[in-house]
Scaffold this motif. Structure first.
Motif, PDB file in Angstrom:
ATOM      1  N   ILE A  56       0.919  -1.203   0.115  1.00 58.44           N
ATOM      2  CA  ILE A  56       0.071  -0.014  -0.078  1.00 58.44           C
ATOM      3  C   ILE A  56       0.919   1.206  -0.098  1.00 58.44           C
ATOM      4  O   ILE A  56       0.374   2.124  -0.748  1.00 58.44           O
ATOM      5  CB  ILE A  56      -1.136   0.019   1.144  1.00 58.44           C
ATOM      6  CG1 ILE A  56      -1.958  -1.145   0.968  1.00 58.44           C
ATOM      7  CG2 ILE A  56      -1.643   1.226   1.268  1.00 58.44           C
ATOM      8  CD1 ILE A  56      -2.735  -1.384   2.121  1.00 58.44           C
ATOM      9  N   LEU A  57       1.911   1.285   0.714  1.00 56.27           N
ATOM     10  CA  LEU A  57       2.878   2.247   0.813  1.00 56.27           C
ATOM     11  C   LEU A  57       3.712   2.795  -0.384  1.00 56.27           C
ATOM     12  O   LEU A  57       3.730   3.747  -1.091  1.00 56.27           O
ATOM     13  CB  LEU A  57       3.921   2.137   1.714  1.00 56.27           C
ATOM     14  CG  LEU A  57       5.017   3.263   1.864  1.00 56.27           C
ATOM     15  CD1 LEU A  57       4.712   4.151   2.980  1.00 56.27           C
ATOM     16  CD2 LEU A  57       6.398   2.726   2.541  1.00 56.27           C
ATOM     17  N   ILE A  58       3.870   1.512  -1.279  1.00 56.74           N
ATOM     18  CA  ILE A  58       4.494   1.876  -2.683  1.00 56.74           C
ATOM     19  C   ILE A  58       3.494   1.959  -3.566  1.00 56.74           C
ATOM     20  O   ILE A  58       3.824   3.147  -4.450  1.00 56.74           O
ATOM     21  CB  ILE A  58       4.983   0.648  -2.822  1.00 56.74           C
ATOM     22  CG1 ILE A  58       6.285   0.077  -2.121  1.00 56.74           C
ATOM     23  CG2 ILE A  58       5.701   0.376  -4.622  1.00 56.74           C
ATOM     24  CD1 ILE A  58       6.987  -1.411  -2.168  1.00 56.74           C
ATOM     25  N   VAL A  59       2.548   1.588  -3.526  1.00 59.31           N
ATOM     26  CA  VAL A  59       1.199   2.283  -4.492  1.00 59.31           C
ATOM     27  C   VAL A  59       0.881   3.644  -4.201  1.00 59.31           C
ATOM     28  O   VAL A  59       0.726   4.391  -5.103  1.00 59.31           O
ATOM     29  CB  VAL A  59      -0.043   1.203  -4.428  1.00 59.31           C
ATOM     30  CG1 VAL A  59      -1.016   2.116  -4.814  1.00 59.31           C
ATOM     31  CG2 VAL A  59       0.214  -0.035  -4.908  1.00 59.31           C
ATOM     32  N   GLY A  81       1.345   1.842   9.598  1.00 61.02           N
ATOM     33  CA  GLY A  81       1.007   0.372   9.421  1.00 61.02           C
ATOM     34  C   GLY A  81       2.255  -0.305   9.203  1.00 61.02           C
ATOM     35  O   GLY A  81       2.502  -1.584   9.852  1.00 61.02           O
ATOM     36  N   VAL A  82       3.044   0.144   8.515  1.00 63.11           N
ATOM     37  CA  VAL A  82       4.461  -0.308   8.182  1.00 63.11           C
ATOM     38  C   VAL A  82       5.553  -0.460   9.274  1.00 63.11           C
ATOM     39  O   VAL A  82       5.821  -1.630   9.627  1.00 63.11           O
ATOM     40  CB  VAL A  82       5.157   0.219   6.964  1.00 63.11           C
ATOM     41  CG1 VAL A  82       6.560  -0.140   6.723  1.00 63.11           C
ATOM     42  CG2 VAL A  82       4.264   0.235   5.592  1.00 63.11           C
ATOM     43  N   VAL A  83       5.264   0.609  10.022  1.00 59.92           N
ATOM     44  CA  VAL A  83       6.495   0.448  11.019  1.00 59.92           C
ATOM     45  C   VAL A  83       5.837  -0.504  12.266  1.00 59.92           C
ATOM     46  O   VAL A  83       6.623  -1.165  13.014  1.00 59.92           O
ATOM     47  CB  VAL A  83       6.566   1.991  11.592  1.00 59.92           C
ATOM     48  CG1 VAL A  83       7.373   1.884  13.174  1.00 59.92           C
ATOM     49  CG2 VAL A  83       7.194   2.904  10.711  1.00 59.92           C
ATOM     50  N   THR A  84       4.508  -0.167  12.380  1.00 60.40           N
ATOM     51  CA  THR A  84       3.847  -0.781  13.707  1.00 60.40           C
ATOM     52  C   THR A  84       3.825  -2.522  13.166  1.00 60.40           C
ATOM     53  O   THR A  84       4.403  -3.235  14.291  1.00 60.40           O
ATOM     54  CB  THR A  84       2.392  -0.696  13.818  1.00 60.40           C
ATOM     55  OG1 THR A  84       2.220   0.824  14.225  1.00 60.40           O
ATOM     56  CG2 THR A  84       1.581  -1.334  14.823  1.00 60.40           C
ATOM     57  N   PHE A 130       1.548   9.170   0.827  1.00 60.59           N
ATOM     58  CA  PHE A 130       2.097   7.973   1.082  1.00 60.59           C
ATOM     59  C   PHE A 130       2.494   7.910   2.670  1.00 60.59           C
ATOM     60  O   PHE A 130       2.376   6.657   3.286  1.00 60.59           O
ATOM     61  CB  PHE A 130       3.596   8.041   0.333  1.00 60.59           C
ATOM     62  CG  PHE A 130       4.502   8.702   1.226  1.00 60.59           C
ATOM     63  CD1 PHE A 130       5.600   7.491   1.854  1.00 60.59           C
ATOM     64  CD2 PHE A 130       4.965  10.053   0.972  1.00 60.59           C
ATOM     65  CE1 PHE A 130       6.612   8.226   2.686  1.00 60.59           C
ATOM     66  CE2 PHE A 130       6.019  10.330   1.751  1.00 60.59           C
ATOM     67  CZ  PHE A 130       6.709   9.649   2.537  1.00 60.59           C
ATOM     68  N   TRP A 131       2.599   9.091   3.403  1.00 62.89           N
ATOM     69  CA  TRP A 131       2.804   8.847   4.873  1.00 62.89           C
ATOM     70  C   TRP A 131       1.463   8.348   5.575  1.00 62.89           C
ATOM     71  O   TRP A 131       1.850   7.844   6.833  1.00 62.89           O
ATOM     72  CB  TRP A 131       3.137  10.359   5.153  1.00 62.89           C
ATOM     73  CG  TRP A 131       1.981  11.165   4.995  1.00 62.89           C
ATOM     74  CD1 TRP A 131       1.821  12.243   3.924  1.00 62.89           C
ATOM     75  CD2 TRP A 131       0.863  11.566   5.879  1.00 62.89           C
ATOM     76  NE1 TRP A 131       0.629  12.979   4.265  1.00 62.89           N
ATOM     77  CE2 TRP A 131       0.264  12.685   5.241  1.00 62.89           C
ATOM     78  CE3 TRP A 131       0.556  11.199   7.252  1.00 62.89           C
ATOM     79  CZ2 TRP A 131      -0.859  13.240   5.921  1.00 62.89           C
ATOM     80  CZ3 TRP A 131      -0.514  11.809   7.767  1.00 62.89           C
ATOM     81  CH2 TRP A 131      -1.132  12.679   7.074  1.00 62.89           C
ATOM     82  N   LEU A 132       0.449   8.017   4.922  1.00 57.34           N
ATOM     83  CA  LEU A 132      -0.569   7.656   5.795  1.00 57.34           C
ATOM     84  C   LEU A 132      -0.428   6.158   6.079  1.00 57.34           C
ATOM     85  O   LEU A 132      -1.001   5.622   6.849  1.00 57.34           O
ATOM     86  CB  LEU A 132      -2.006   7.902   4.898  1.00 57.34           C
ATOM     87  CG  LEU A 132      -2.634   9.191   4.630  1.00 57.34           C
ATOM     88  CD1 LEU A 132      -3.500   9.280   4.091  1.00 57.34           C
ATOM     89  CD2 LEU A 132      -2.977   9.684   6.210  1.00 57.34           C
ATOM     90  N   ALA A 133       0.144   5.456   5.009  1.00 55.97           N
ATOM     91  CA  ALA A 133       0.730   4.022   5.277  1.00 55.97           C
ATOM     92  C   ALA A 133       1.832   3.853   6.552  1.00 55.97           C
ATOM     93  O   ALA A 133       1.830   2.601   6.640  1.00 55.97           O
ATOM     94  CB  ALA A 133       0.851   3.403   3.956  1.00 55.97           C
TER      95      ALA A 133
END
Length: 53
Positions: free
Chosen positions: A20-23, A38-41, A32-35
């Motif tokens: 999702i971050l890459i998309v 989720g990535v870090v967690t 992109f910062w909205l994802a």
């Protein structure tokens, strides 16, 4: 001694959030910062750095 927990679900969610971050980075660069949470967690949960019950 603490029992090992399965982290397969957390790895799956990490890679899902990473996709999702890459998309978002390609399509909607300004969002992109909205994802990132989720990535870090889910990366930290998959690596057993944090533990939420």
């Amino acid at each position: 001694m603490e029992a090992q927990k399965s982290t397969g679900k957390h790895w799956f969610l990490f890679f899902l959030w990473l996709a999702i971050l890459i998309v978002l980075l390609v399509v909607y660069r300004e969002f992109f910062w909205l994802a990132l949470p989720g990535v870090v967690t889910y990366f930290s949960k998959a690596m057993n750095l944090i533990d939420f019950n």
